[in-house]
Scaffold this motif. Structure first.
Motif, short mmCIF file in Angstrom:
data_model
loop_
_atom_site.label_atom_id
_atom_site.label_comp_id
_atom_site.label_asym_id
_atom_site.label_seq_id
_atom_site.Cartn_x
_atom_site.Cartn_y
_atom_site.Cartn_z
N UNK A 65 15.76 36.93 34.84
CA UNK A 65 14.44 36.56 34.33
C UNK A 65 13.40 36.98 35.36
N UNK A 66 12.52 37.91 34.98
CA UNK A 66 11.44 38.30 35.87
C UNK A 66 10.41 37.19 35.99
N UNK A 67 9.80 37.07 37.15
CA UNK A 67 8.79 36.04 37.39
C UNK A 67 7.57 36.71 37.99
N UNK A 68 6.47 36.71 37.23
CA UNK A 68 5.23 37.38 37.64
C UNK A 68 4.10 36.36 37.51
N UNK A 69 3.83 35.64 38.60
CA UNK A 69 2.90 34.52 38.56
C UNK A 69 1.90 34.63 39.71
N UNK A 102 11.23 47.84 37.20
CA UNK A 102 12.16 46.82 37.69
C UNK A 102 12.79 46.05 36.54
N UNK A 103 11.99 45.64 35.57
CA UNK A 103 12.52 44.90 34.43
C UNK A 103 13.57 45.71 33.68
N UNK A 104 13.31 47.01 33.53
CA UNK A 104 14.26 47.88 32.86
C UNK A 104 15.53 48.04 33.70
N UNK A 105 15.36 48.24 35.00
CA UNK A 105 16.51 48.41 35.89
C UNK A 105 17.40 47.17 35.90
N UNK A 106 16.76 46.00 35.89
CA UNK A 106 17.50 44.73 35.94
C UNK A 106 18.02 44.30 34.58
N UNK A 109 15.86 39.96 30.28
CA UNK A 109 15.62 39.55 28.89
C UNK A 109 14.47 38.57 28.78
N UNK A 110 13.98 38.08 29.91
CA UNK A 110 12.95 37.05 29.92
C UNK A 110 11.96 37.34 31.05
N UNK A 111 10.69 37.05 30.80
CA UNK A 111 9.67 37.16 31.84
C UNK A 111 8.82 35.90 31.80
N UNK A 128 10.94 47.57 27.99
CA UNK A 128 12.07 46.89 28.62
C UNK A 128 12.89 46.17 27.56
N UNK A 129 13.92 45.45 28.01
CA UNK A 129 14.75 44.66 27.10
C UNK A 129 14.30 43.21 27.04
#
Length: 258
Positions: A65-69, A102-106, A109-111, A128-129
């Motif tokens: 899960x990406x975290x962009x805050x 990064x989201x694509x590489x990793x 499924x969630x951000x 991305x996915x």
């Protein structure tokens, strides 16, 4: 009597929040930049209810899960909610183009994001996915984190802290629950935080691993954490005085008693 160090046989969630409910509404985390205050009981409840909400909405163990805050409160909540749900928290400090890569590489499924960054986050997930974008507040085409807390609770997954990945950093490094707890224990030898301490953290959000380790340690010990990145020398002195700070985490990475 000072509590013992956490066992590496427990999960990070158990280590950090195991005694939180017993501490009630005592302040746990103050984010001066965001103007937010969280007590121990509320912080632990939102992490566990948020994690349950993620599981109910289809989050799976070991999914990234990406975290962009843009605040320490949001980062702390997001990181620990994802980890409690069995996911791998991946804080992102890069720009929009790099975030998309990064989201694509990793294969995320969630951000998780914040309203101010929501537009950039939504642009980044287009190729991305990622299938869900959750925001700490209302923003278009996102799920409000508050809505997760209202869902009927479900059991959280059983996690083996020795092998379960918990945190992914941008250089590709992955740390398990056990790795993070070990880092907390090593840091504790020098910091020696206790429930009477007030910790002032001036590190920027991009220091995601250091922040996760130090704030997690402070919460485990029952300390009050005050986060205020980038303070001037004058503001630093005033903040130390106003909050009765006993321990300072300075911008150069040092942790020292006042």
């Amino acid at each position: 009597m000072r509590p013992t160090s956490p066992s590496t046989s427990c999960t990070l969630t158990e280590a950090v929040f195991g005694y939180a409910h017993g501490r009630g509404d005592r302040p746990a985390l103050i984010d001066l930049g965001a103007g937010m205050v969280y007590g121990y009981r509320r912080l632990a409840a939102e992490v566990t209810r948020g994690a349950s909400g993620l599981v109910r909405r289809g989050a799976r163990r070991r999914q990234v899960a990406g975290i962009h805050v843009d605040s320490a409160v949001a980062q702390t909540l997001a990181v620990h909610t994802v980890i409690a749900a069995g996911g791998v928290a991946a804080p992102i400090t890069s720009g929009c183009a790099e975030m998309a890569d990064l989201l694509a590489e990793w294969e995320a499924r969630l951000l998780i994001t914040t309203p101010r960054l929501a537009d950039a986050s939504l642009r980044a997930v287009e190729d991305s996915r990622v299938r869900q974008v959750i925001a700490f507040g209302q923003a278009r085409d996102t799920v409000d984190f508050a809505d997760l807390l209202l869902l009927e609770p479900v059991p959280l997954p059983f996690l083996d802290p020795a092998v379960q990945p918990a945190l992914l950093i941008e250089d590709g490094g992955v740390l398990t629950h056990q790795d993070l707890i070990t880092r907390m224990s090593l840091l504790d030898r020098g910091a020696e935080l206790g429930k009477s301490d007030v910790l002032l953290v001036t590190w920027p959000l991009r220091c995601s691993l250091a922040l996760t380790t130090l704030i997690g340690l402070a919460l485990m010990r029952g300390s009050l954490v005050v986060v205020a990145p980038g303070l001037s020398a004058g503001d630093l002195a005033a903040t130390i005085h106003d909050f009765g700070v006993t321990v300072v985490a300075l911008s150069d990475g040092a942790v020292q008693r006042v």
